[in-house]
Design a protein around this motif. Structure first.
Motif, PDB file in Angstrom:
ATOM      1  N   LEU A  94       0.830  -1.209   0.000  1.00 56.46           N
ATOM      2  CA  LEU A  94       0.000   0.000   0.000  1.00 56.46           C
ATOM      3  C   LEU A  94       0.868   1.264   0.000  1.00 56.46           C
ATOM      4  O   LEU A  94       0.649   2.181  -0.796  1.00 56.46           O
ATOM      5  CB  LEU A  94      -0.938  -0.012   1.210  1.00 56.46           C
TER       6      LEU A  94
ATOM      7  N   ILE B 234      -6.845   9.659 -12.015  1.00 53.47           N
ATOM      8  CA  ILE B 234      -6.567   8.469 -11.214  1.00 53.47           C
ATOM      9  C   ILE B 234      -7.207   7.233 -11.862  1.00 53.47           C
ATOM     10  O   ILE B 234      -6.681   6.117 -11.764  1.00 53.47           O
ATOM     11  CB  ILE B 234      -7.030   8.648  -9.744  1.00 53.47           C
TER      12      ILE B 234
ATOM     13  N   LYS C  95      -7.178  -1.552  -4.504  1.00 51.91           N
ATOM     14  CA  LYS C  95      -8.508  -0.958  -4.324  1.00 51.91           C
ATOM     15  C   LYS C  95      -8.458   0.126  -3.240  1.00 51.91           C
ATOM     16  O   LYS C  95      -9.043   1.195  -3.384  1.00 51.91           O
ATOM     17  CB  LYS C  95      -9.512  -2.036  -3.925  1.00 51.91           C
ATOM     18  N   LEU C  96      -7.747  -0.168  -2.153  1.00 53.43           N
ATOM     19  CA  LEU C  96      -7.617   0.819  -1.073  1.00 53.43           C
ATOM     20  C   LEU C  96      -7.041   2.125  -1.615  1.00 53.43           C
ATOM     21  O   LEU C  96      -7.489   3.208  -1.262  1.00 53.43           O
ATOM     22  CB  LEU C  96      -6.699   0.292   0.036  1.00 53.43           C
ATOM     23  N   ALA C  97      -6.063   2.000  -2.511  1.00 55.94           N
ATOM     24  CA  ALA C  97      -5.369   3.175  -3.039  1.00 55.94           C
ATOM     25  C   ALA C  97      -6.180   3.908  -4.104  1.00 55.94           C
ATOM     26  O   ALA C  97      -5.697   4.874  -4.682  1.00 55.94           O
ATOM     27  CB  ALA C  97      -4.017   2.757  -3.608  1.00 55.94           C
ATOM     28  N   GLY C  98      -7.379   3.424  -4.370  1.00 57.53           N
ATOM     29  CA  GLY C  98      -8.247   4.121  -5.309  1.00 57.53           C
ATOM     30  C   GLY C  98      -8.025   3.744  -6.770  1.00 57.53           C
ATOM     31  O   GLY C  98      -8.511   4.423  -7.669  1.00 57.53           O
TER      32      GLY C  98
ATOM     33  N   LEU D 220       3.516  10.261   2.162  1.00 58.36           N
ATOM     34  CA  LEU D 220       2.976   9.823   3.451  1.00 58.36           C
ATOM     35  C   LEU D 220       3.290  10.752   4.622  1.00 58.36           C
ATOM     36  O   LEU D 220       2.941  10.446   5.758  1.00 58.36           O
ATOM     37  CB  LEU D 220       3.504   8.417   3.777  1.00 58.36           C
TER      38      LEU D 220
ATOM     39  N   VAL E 227      -4.545  14.780 -10.780  1.00 53.31           N
ATOM     40  CA  VAL E 227      -5.308  13.906  -9.873  1.00 53.31           C
ATOM     41  C   VAL E 227      -6.626  13.419 -10.475  1.00 53.31           C
ATOM     42  O   VAL E 227      -7.156  12.384 -10.090  1.00 53.31           O
ATOM     43  CB  VAL E 227      -5.614  14.602  -8.519  1.00 53.31           C
ATOM     44  N   ASP E 228      -7.148  14.172 -11.437  1.00 52.37           N
ATOM     45  CA  ASP E 228      -8.427  13.765 -12.033  1.00 52.37           C
ATOM     46  C   ASP E 228      -8.276  12.503 -12.870  1.00 52.37           C
ATOM     47  O   ASP E 228      -9.274  11.879 -13.246  1.00 52.37           O
ATOM     48  CB  ASP E 228      -8.972  14.892 -12.916  1.00 52.37           C
TER      49      ASP E 228
ATOM     50  N   ILE F  60       1.151   3.938  -3.101  1.00 50.34           N
ATOM     51  CA  ILE F  60       0.739   5.334  -2.931  1.00 50.34           C
ATOM     52  C   ILE F  60       1.858   6.266  -3.407  1.00 50.34           C
ATOM     53  O   ILE F  60       1.598   7.269  -4.073  1.00 50.34           O
ATOM     54  CB  ILE F  60       0.428   5.605  -1.432  1.00 50.34           C
TER      55      ILE F  60
ATOM     56  N   ARG G  38       1.736   6.082  -7.084  1.00 47.70           N
ATOM     57  CA  ARG G  38       0.513   6.743  -7.555  1.00 47.70           C
ATOM     58  C   ARG G  38       0.666   8.268  -7.542  1.00 47.70           C
ATOM     59  O   ARG G  38       0.389   8.941  -8.523  1.00 47.70           O
ATOM     60  CB  ARG G  38      -0.655   6.335  -6.648  1.00 47.70           C
TER      61      ARG G  38
END
Lengths: 395, 395
Positions: free
Chosen positions: B59, B78, B98-101, B229, B75-76, B63, B66
């Protein structure tokens, strides 16, 4: 220590039924101690799980809320989701939101004021939400805090939940530190309105005699958590899981492996009992009150925000009008105090005010330590003010 | 146990310099044991951190990758990011994505075949990436595995990294289990190509005498992790952090609080030493080899995929052509074995083949246990085949 030595890997019920079942039992016990509504308990339709830290608890519930929302508006609209907190919400909240793919510009940090003791204003929250809705955005999640990190401010849970309800927003309460006090009837009112929220997290490693890492998370609808976080690899398939009659905690958290953390809480609850845990909280609060009394009696000091639990936020202010000079003085005092090696304090800046934080919370802290700390603070103050005077005269 | 008792909260360097500095030391030691390139060490420009589980390691790096990508494409976008793994990558990878979008439909699971022992094919990976690029999507991250969960397959790290390089894809190697073996020169080749990847995770709680939860993560560019982070609340501000001369591990992980996990690894490395740790790995592998030998000598059984480490994947197949019947027989055998309470095995299905998994790995396992397990397997087999014959005759 027992928990470490067991090395149980209770990712699903089958891997270690005791790991799962004891956790379900202690989470329901804890919910009862906090007088949480039945809807958060396994004995009803809710349930609790032990996470590592608040960050994980927030991340997991946020993902559950996110996926529920994306199911309605479509995954392509993740950029429309907006989350809410105050400028006092823990820094990890912003981080968790970013991790979950919430666009940084959609993370609202509602400003707080000293007038309402740095709590999240429901009116301001409502206005912010309304503006977002008007902009075509989708309000997703709000995090209210019971005991903020900087000053232990308590957001008005009930009023916030009322605002959020109208927009179908997931309400999470982060009671990491303050929640522990709510096992005492005289503090329980801080959780008023909890029946209206979706999830609550509380970290016994902060103030309930547990060690890191132990963050309790209760949710009203575990199904949403499981839907967002479940995995189903072949090698973990088993009859018990397939019958859906057991809880597989791997589907309630970020990772797969998990330790026998319930054992810690079980030992704490069984060996101390509720009455002794309440005494522990009250004793810390009493000592903080005592310190607060010392501060109030010395006109050179002021309490910056009202004390709620066992943290006292104060500053030295010898009546100076130059606030930058006051801040410099307090910075010097903190540095001097910590350099003695006899106490350790931290600072914060809220509403532009630099203040010192005196926290009672270590298991072995006694009144004599608080008295000694106060003596040391006065010693440092005398010294610094004398220096200031000499410096002023020399100038 | 020591680690538990300390309750050190080393979120930043200042909170407990020893917690941070010992972790930096042991992570560099471990990197040396694995003969990782210097670029993963603090002594150069990289560094390592102890996470809870592989899920968190993936994760966090995901991130970082990402956010680096979103900085370029906005960012749009993603929804355009695509991630890659094989159908044997750990189930937690999909969850972390999935958690990271990452949009679920952009999580590629490249199919594996028994012909190349269920490893991720670089050619197929390249084709998949090319198709995505042609569709206007943005390849982001690929996870290669050294020792898959089902069958301990080893993906060709070097070839995968070569493919990924052309597209600027972040390459992570999940060596949770298999990585530990790479402290032995005879297994180190499984990490060949590691100098070309971005991050590597390995969980000593799986096979290197540590307890849960201890997952080591090395990254080549810690700056990207920290950028994605980091948090910077006022109450954690301090001179050391501001000077950027120290590591604040809170910016390398999901949560804020962290324990003194380095102590465990330090004790393991210091009390066993590299030679003894290598012996431990080799002893487990030798026992697995012995079991593999037993299987090969009994014509009623077959090894389904070649053994790589200390897991043997086998099935009972008395020459039946009805493969569904073979699967039923093996299911029955597994159920019988586990019901005796004398062994515990699991199963998997890979490439449509149902197989049993015999894993050597518990600290106290000796040759006599392996021999006893094999005797039990034969006992169950004799019993089941006898029943089958009776049943067939009755029919």
């Amino acid at each position: 220590m027992l928990c470490t030595a067991f090395n149980a890997v209770g990712f699903n019920w089958l891997a270690s039924p005791a790991v799962t079942e004891l956790e379900m039992v202690v989470m329901d016990w804890f919910a009862q101690m906090l007088k949480l509504p039945k809807s958060f308990m396994f004995s009803d339709t809710g349930g609790g799980v032990i996470q590592g830290t608040t960050s994980e608890a927030i991340l997991c519930t946020l993902i559950a809320a996110r996926d529920r929302a994306l199911e309605c508006i479509g995954v392509d609209n993740i950029g429309k989701l907006v989350v809410y907190g105050s400028d006092q919400t823990h820094s990890t909240y912003t981080k968790a939101c970013k991790l979950a793919g919430i666009v940084p510009s959609n993370i609202r940090s509602v400003p707080t004021k000293i007038d309402n003791f740095f709590t999240l204003s429901p009116e301001l929250l409502k206005k912010t939400i309304e503006a977002d809705v008007a902009d075509g955005l989708v309000p997703l999640y709000v995090c209210a805090t019971v005991g903020t990190t900087s000053t232990t401010a308590v957001d008005p849970v009930e009023a916030i939940a009322s605002v959020a309800k109208d927009y179908g927003i997931w309400v999470h309460v982060d009671a990491a530190y303050g929640g522990s006090a709510c096992i005492c009837p005289e503090f329980r009112h801080y959780l008023n309105g909890v029946e209206q929220i979706d999830s609550l997290s509380l970290s016994p490693h902060k103030w309930l005699l547990s060690y890191l890492d132990c963050c309790c998370l209760w949710v009203k609808n575990p199904g949403l958590l499981v839907k967002a976080l479940s995995t189903n690899p072949e090698y973990l398939k088993n009859k018990a899981s397939e019958s859906q009659s057991v809880v597989d905690y791997k589907d309630w958290q970020v990772g797969t492996g998990r330790r026998f953390k319930a054992l810690r809480l079980w030992l704490i609850f069984r060996s101390y009992g509720v009455a002794n845990l309440q005494s522990h909280i009250r004793s810390d609060v009493r000592m903080a009150k005592m310190f607060e009394g010392f501060i109030k009696l010395d006109p050179r000091f002021e309490i910056v925000v009202p004390r709620r639990f066992s943290l006292v936020c104060f500053r030295l202010n010898p009546g100076w009008s130059d606030l930058q000079k006051v801040e410099r003085l307090n910075r010097k005092l903190l540095e001097w105090l910590n350099s003695t090696g006899r106490v350790y304090m931290t600072h914060t800046i809220v509403g532009g005010v630099y203040m010192l934080r005196f926290a009672v919370g270590a298991t072995l802290t006694e009144e004599r330590h608080v008295i000694a700390a106060w003596k040391l603070i006065r010693e440092g103050t005398d010294l610094l003010l004398k220096e200031e005077n000499v410096f002023c005269c020399e100038r």
